[in-house]
Write an enzyme that holds these catalytic residues in place. Structure first.
Site, mmCIF file in Angstrom:
data_model
loop_
_atom_site.group_PDB
_atom_site.id
_atom_site.type_symbol
_atom_site.label_atom_id
_atom_site.label_comp_id
_atom_site.label_asym_id
_atom_site.label_seq_id
_atom_site.Cartn_x
_atom_site.Cartn_y
_atom_site.Cartn_z
ATOM 1 N N HIS A 36 -5.998 2.984 1.390
ATOM 2 C CA HIS A 36 -5.219 3.801 1.846
ATOM 3 C C HIS A 36 -5.723 4.560 3.094
ATOM 4 C CE1 HIS A 36 -3.044 3.004 -1.846
ATOM 5 N NE2 HIS A 36 -3.963 3.808 -2.729
ATOM 6 N N ASP A 42 0.936 -1.104 0.101
ATOM 7 C CA ASP A 42 -0.056 -0.124 -0.068
ATOM 8 C C ASP A 42 0.866 1.143 -0.066
ATOM 9 O OD1 ASP A 42 -1.346 2.134 0.755
ATOM 10 O OD2 ASP A 42 -3.165 1.076 1.506
ATOM 11 N N HIS A 43 0.903 1.967 -1.087
ATOM 12 C CA HIS A 43 2.195 2.778 -1.266
ATOM 13 C C HIS A 43 2.137 4.004 -0.320
ATOM 14 C CE1 HIS A 43 -0.565 5.179 -3.827
ATOM 15 N NE2 HIS A 43 0.053 6.071 -3.795
HETATM 16 C C1 BG6 Z 1 -3.856 4.763 -6.172
HETATM 17 C C2 BG6 Z 1 -5.500 5.049 -6.849
HETATM 18 O O1 BG6 Z 1 -3.696 3.790 -5.392
HETATM 19 O O2 BG6 Z 1 -3.556 5.812 -5.564
HETATM 20 C C3 BG6 Z 1 -5.313 6.150 -7.580
HETATM 21 O O3 BG6 Z 1 -5.741 3.786 -7.502
HETATM 22 C C4 BG6 Z 1 -4.962 7.462 -6.963
HETATM 23 O O4 BG6 Z 1 -6.858 6.251 -8.071
HETATM 24 C C5 BG6 Z 1 -3.577 7.144 -6.343
HETATM 25 O O5 BG6 Z 1 -5.061 8.436 -7.820
HETATM 26 C C6 BG6 Z 1 -3.081 8.221 -5.320
HETATM 27 O O6 BG6 Z 1 -1.941 8.155 -5.032
HETATM 28 P P1 BG6 Z 1 -1.071 9.562 -4.428
HETATM 29 O O7 BG6 Z 1 0.189 8.999 -4.237
HETATM 30 O O8 BG6 Z 1 -0.848 10.245 -5.728
HETATM 31 O O9 BG6 Z 1 -1.707 10.006 -3.371
#
Ligand code: BG6
Length: 478
Positions: free
Chosen positions: A235, A172-173
């Site tokens: 997230h 989960d980044h």
């Molecule tokens: C991804 C989603 O996991 O996270 C996207 O699938 C979203 O829809 C993105 O735009 C958001 O990531 P970050 O790091 O740009 O906030």
């Protein structure tokens, strides 16, 4: 500090995620000296490339996704030298013995499944059949990890047939973002906050992940997910866990994940009056959600706001308001801990009153701000103002830190180090779906239509009402 030498195989090595995030991230780790010279990255996908052809592709990706001043011809060439390619058929036999021959002994073996979840089983099985994976190997899997509890369970079972839980890294980044980790440092490295971190002192908590982008280009995937599956189940849920969890006894993977799991399990079901779903409309120069997904009838939400309750001793009665959406006014992700009013004002109401708010900014301007009440300087008598104690991380991170890639590169290095702390455990993912499923089923049963909202705003009016009716307000998105 360099990590151990490794062979990292990226299945889906020519795909979007590999080009945008994984490979540029690895390049940055290489430049920083963290990727040791003996490390290798092996792209594996269907296309027919040789090593040279793949290196050309990756060079193009680096040029596209890395700032020019960070690209140095010699370093790029040295990095590309670490790259290999195998054309492979995930569900057939082609390429597997070549891959087996390529792998080295005595290095960490990691396999990044950057492919559709429907291929996870086939890949896991073949890695075993061809003895490419061993008991020390690691596999990395991406979201979406299932689309409901049943499919997530199925995926977990499939992976468990060939790998131990300690070998599985579910990314989960958001957990790789600098500020998210800092949240744990602030909570558990200081004596100041923890005594106040409970229902007695905290009025409510807000979690906002606002984006300006629409779903254009990803409509096919997104329309089957919606904000709930795409952002909240993973997230936002992870952010909520880190905010709400009890102090783990150690910063080690299972201690941390046990505490997160307890938070998810303590989440109450959400009543429909506490949920607002929205869909963006057409803007002056942007298409509407329905146009983006090319379906006039779609009832998928591109925005969601909810009021949640964590029912345990620490949080009973403290609402957690979470919201996320596309095509909002600004790209802004933050968590705000809004403390209660001082119990009694000795200065009288005319002096003014301010609440302490701890704001944790994930992006942009990563950092934290604590609002503190002081006397307005000057001879005007005792008037109170709110001033920010500001901790902005820009200096440490550098001005053009790209937080998304930064999260990925950090997490990939953690895989090589064998540190699972920032990865989701199978039971966590299942618990999150177990909470999410009835909410989504409720919408489907009632065939609920999301509320339309103008692009460039903070979402539908009803979202503001969710807080107004309780005399609270969302923090501005700007
Ligand atoms: C991804 C989603 O996991 O996270 C996207 O699938 C979203 O829809 C993105 O735009 C958001 O990531 P970050 O790091 O740009 O906030």
């Amino acid at each position: 500090i360099p990590v151990e030498p490794f062979d990292l195989v990226i299945f889906g090595g020519t795909g979007d995620l590999a080009r945008r995030k994984i490979l540029p991230g690895l390049y940055r780790r290489f430049v920083s000296g963290q990727m040791p010279p003996e490390a290798r990255v092996i792209g594996a996908a269907r296309s027919e490339f040789d090593d040279a052809g793949y290196r050309n592709e990756v060079r193009d990706a680096l040029v596209e996704f890395i700032a020019k001043d960070k690209l140095d011809d010699d370093r790029v060439a040295a990095f590309l030298d670490r790259l290999h390619y195998v054309a492979i058929d995930a569900t057939g036999e082609a390429g597997w013995s070549e891959l087996a021959d390529l792998m080295r002994e005595n290095v960490v073996r990691a396999f990044y499944f950057s492919v559709a979840p429907s291929l996870f089983g086939a890949l896991a099985e073949r890695l075993h059949m061809h003895r490419i994976a061993d008991a020390d190997s690691r596999i990395v899997v991406e979201k979406p990890f299932g689309r409901d509890l049943a499919s997530a369970r199925q995926l977990n079972q499939t992976l468990a047939e060939h790998f131990e839980e300690t070998q599985i890294y579910r990314i989960d980044h958001y957990l790789g973002k600098e500020t998210v980790q800092n949240l744990m440092a602030v909570r558990f490295g200081n004596v100041l906050f923890e005594p106040l971190w409970n229902a007695q002192y905290v009025d409510h908590i807000q979690i906002t992940v606002a984006e300006t982008v629409g779903v254009g280009g990803r409509g096919g995937y997104y329309d089957k997910s919606g904000a709930m599956r795409d952002m909240v189940q993973n997230h936002l849920m992870q952010l909520l866990c880190l905010i709400a969890m009890e102090p783990p006894s150690r910063f080690d993977p299972d201690a941390v994940r046990d505490e997160k799991l307890k938070v998810i399990r303590a989440l109450e079901p959400v009543e429909s009056r506490d949920i607002v779903r929205g869909q963006y409309q057409r803007g002056s120069n942007s298409a509407s959600y329905l146009e983006d997904v090319e379906d006039e009838q779609s009832r998928t939400e591109s925005f969601i706001a909810m009021k949640l309750h964590v029912s345990n001793w620490r949080w009973a009665g403290t609402p957690f308001y979470v919201r996320t959406g596309k095509r909002l006014r600004a790209r802004q992700s933050e968590i705000a801990v809004v403390f209660k009013d001082a119990p009694h004002s000795i200065f009288g109401e005319e002096a003014g009153r301010h609440r302490n708010i701890l704001t944790i900014r994930l992006q942009p301007n990563e950092g934290m701000t604590l609002g503190v009440t002081i006397k307005e300087p000057g001879p005007g008598g005792m008037r109170l103002i709110d001033v920010p104690l500001d901790m902005t991380f820009a200096d440490a991170l550098g001005p053009d830190n790209d937080d998304v890639t930064d999260a990925y590169e950090r997490l990939v290095m953690d895989v090589i180090r064998g540190n699972q702390t920032l990865f989701m455990r199978g039971d966590e993912v299942e618990a999150a779906w177990a909470w999410t499923d009835p909410i989504i089923e409720g919408w489907q049963m009632r065939d609920m239509r999301p509320k339309p909202y103008e692009p460039g705003t903070a979402g539908p009016e009803e979202s503001a009402m969710l807080l107004h009716r309780e005399n609270r307000r969302w923090r501005a998105i700007r």
